[in-house]
Design a protein around this motif. Structure first.
Motif, PDB file in Angstrom:
ATOM      1  N   GLY A   8       0.813  -1.201   0.000  1.00 35.59           N
ATOM      2  CA  GLY A   8       0.000   0.000   0.000  1.00 35.59           C
ATOM      3  C   GLY A   8       0.844   1.248   0.000  1.00 35.59           C
ATOM      4  O   GLY A   8       2.061   1.200   0.149  1.00 35.59           O
ATOM      5  N   GLY A   9       0.206   2.375  -0.191  1.00 31.62           N
ATOM      6  CA  GLY A   9       0.933   3.633  -0.266  1.00 31.62           C
ATOM      7  C   GLY A   9       0.293   4.512  -1.302  1.00 31.62           C
ATOM      8  O   GLY A   9      -0.915   4.524  -1.462  1.00 31.62           O
ATOM      9  N   SER A  20       0.510   4.129  -4.460  1.00 36.05           N
ATOM     10  CA  SER A  20       0.132   3.361  -5.635  1.00 36.05           C
ATOM     11  C   SER A  20      -0.449   2.036  -5.164  1.00 36.05           C
ATOM     12  O   SER A  20       0.189   1.004  -5.233  1.00 36.05           O
ATOM     13  CB  SER A  20       1.339   3.150  -6.546  1.00 36.05           C
ATOM     14  OG  SER A  20       0.935   2.647  -7.797  1.00 36.05           O
ATOM     15  N   TYR A  21      -1.662   2.088  -4.694  1.00 34.87           N
ATOM     16  CA  TYR A  21      -2.214   0.961  -3.955  1.00 34.87           C
ATOM     17  C   TYR A  21      -2.296  -0.312  -4.766  1.00 34.87           C
ATOM     18  O   TYR A  21      -2.264  -1.382  -4.210  1.00 34.87           O
ATOM     19  CB  TYR A  21      -3.612   1.323  -3.456  1.00 34.87           C
ATOM     20  CG  TYR A  21      -3.605   2.421  -2.428  1.00 34.87           C
ATOM     21  CD1 TYR A  21      -3.174   2.162  -1.139  1.00 34.87           C
ATOM     22  CD2 TYR A  21      -3.997   3.699  -2.746  1.00 34.87           C
ATOM     23  CE1 TYR A  21      -3.153   3.160  -0.193  1.00 34.87           C
ATOM     24  CE2 TYR A  21      -3.993   4.699  -1.801  1.00 34.87           C
ATOM     25  CZ  TYR A  21      -3.564   4.426  -0.520  1.00 34.87           C
ATOM     26  OH  TYR A  21      -3.536   5.413   0.412  1.00 34.87           O
ATOM     27  N   GLY A  22      -2.457  -0.194  -6.081  1.00 33.13           N
ATOM     28  CA  GLY A  22      -2.669  -1.405  -6.844  1.00 33.13           C
ATOM     29  C   GLY A  22      -1.443  -1.961  -7.532  1.00 33.13           C
ATOM     30  O   GLY A  22      -1.471  -3.076  -8.034  1.00 33.13           O
ATOM     31  N   LYS A  23      -0.353  -1.206  -7.516  1.00 31.92           N
ATOM     32  CA  LYS A  23       0.826  -1.586  -8.299  1.00 31.92           C
ATOM     33  C   LYS A  23       1.389  -2.923  -7.856  1.00 31.92           C
ATOM     34  O   LYS A  23       1.595  -3.163  -6.671  1.00 31.92           O
ATOM     35  CB  LYS A  23       1.879  -0.493  -8.150  1.00 31.92           C
ATOM     36  CG  LYS A  23       3.269  -0.848  -8.595  1.00 31.92           C
ATOM     37  CD  LYS A  23       4.221   0.263  -8.195  1.00 31.92           C
ATOM     38  CE  LYS A  23       5.664  -0.165  -8.344  1.00 31.92           C
ATOM     39  NZ  LYS A  23       6.578   0.893  -7.861  1.00 31.92           N
TER      40      LYS A  23
END
Lengths: 113, 114
Positions: free
Chosen positions: B95-96, B98-101
């Motif tokens: 998470g962060g 770019s949650y989906g990267k």
């Protein structure tokens, strides 16, 4: 139902030309991702779109690469002044929202001569 | 940065053999872990996942357990079939901003002979 579609499936271009790759995500999916699969680098993240938020472009390898997503749906990845090292399979994925399963398209195989 | 290291292939097995594909990771925070599979001529598909330590993901006879102490997520199957021949990718997501990267490993080519 329809999955993620990408076009063209194959693209051969000459060094220095610009190319556009298209991705149609699954209807209703708000998150869209581009990845690149190449022999030397494996599978790497390029760019991420989520709704109307500013995209995460942290994976784009150079300023020759850009992407846009119109109307929260279709996305286009543009590579300007292509180089031979851009040859790869470009994958698009979409998901319902953050943290949901990503569904991948079949990819566009780009060959730069 | 975040990274995934998986067993280099190719791996060649006879039908009904036991399969292990090793995967270790480095990540900030607490990642979710995934195995994706790419069958010949098809797109990447999610095979299984685990979202926290000690979780076991399973699907189609494949299993992987999230081991925080060894930062590993090894893929196993007790008896492989010819139809399991594919490329397998281990991946993580943190998470962060770019949650989906997803961050992927290099992929392991598996070939199963009759």
């Amino acid at each position: 139902g329809a999955g993620v579609s990408q076009s063209p499936s194959n693209k051969v271009t000459e060094k220095g030309k610009d190319v556009e790759l298209r991705c149609d995500p699954i209807s209703g999916h708000t998150a869209l991702y581009w990845y690149r699969q190449s022999l030397g680098q494996g599978l790497e993240f390029l760019i991420y779109f989520q709704g109307n938020s500013a995209p995460d472009k942290s994976g784009l390898p150079s300023d020759r690469f850009s992407a846009e997503r119109t109307g929260g749906s279709v996305s286009t990845l543009t590579i300007q002044r292509t180089q031979q090292e851009d040859s790869a399979v470009y994958l698009c994925a979409s998901s319902l929202a953050d943290y949901n399963e990503q569904f991948f398209g079949p990819g566009t195989r780009l060959t730069v001569l | 940065g975040d990274s995934v290291t998986q067993m280099e292939g190719p791996v060649t097995l006879s039908e009904e053999a036991f399969l292990t594909i090793n995967c270790t990771y480095t990540a900030t925070g607490y990642p979710s872990l995934f195995w994706y599979v790419q069958y010949p001529g098809e797109g990447l598909q999610l095979l299984l996942k685990a979202t926290k330590a000690d979780d076991k993901g399973s699907n189609k006879g494949f299993e992987a357990t999230y081991r925080k102490e060894t930062t590993s997520f090894h893929l196993e199957k007790g008896s492989v079939q010819v139809s399991d021949s594919a490329v397998y990718f281990c991946a993580l997501r943190v998470g962060g901003t770019s949650y989906g990267k997803l961050t992927f490993g290099q992929g392991t080519i598996l070939t199963v002979h009759p």
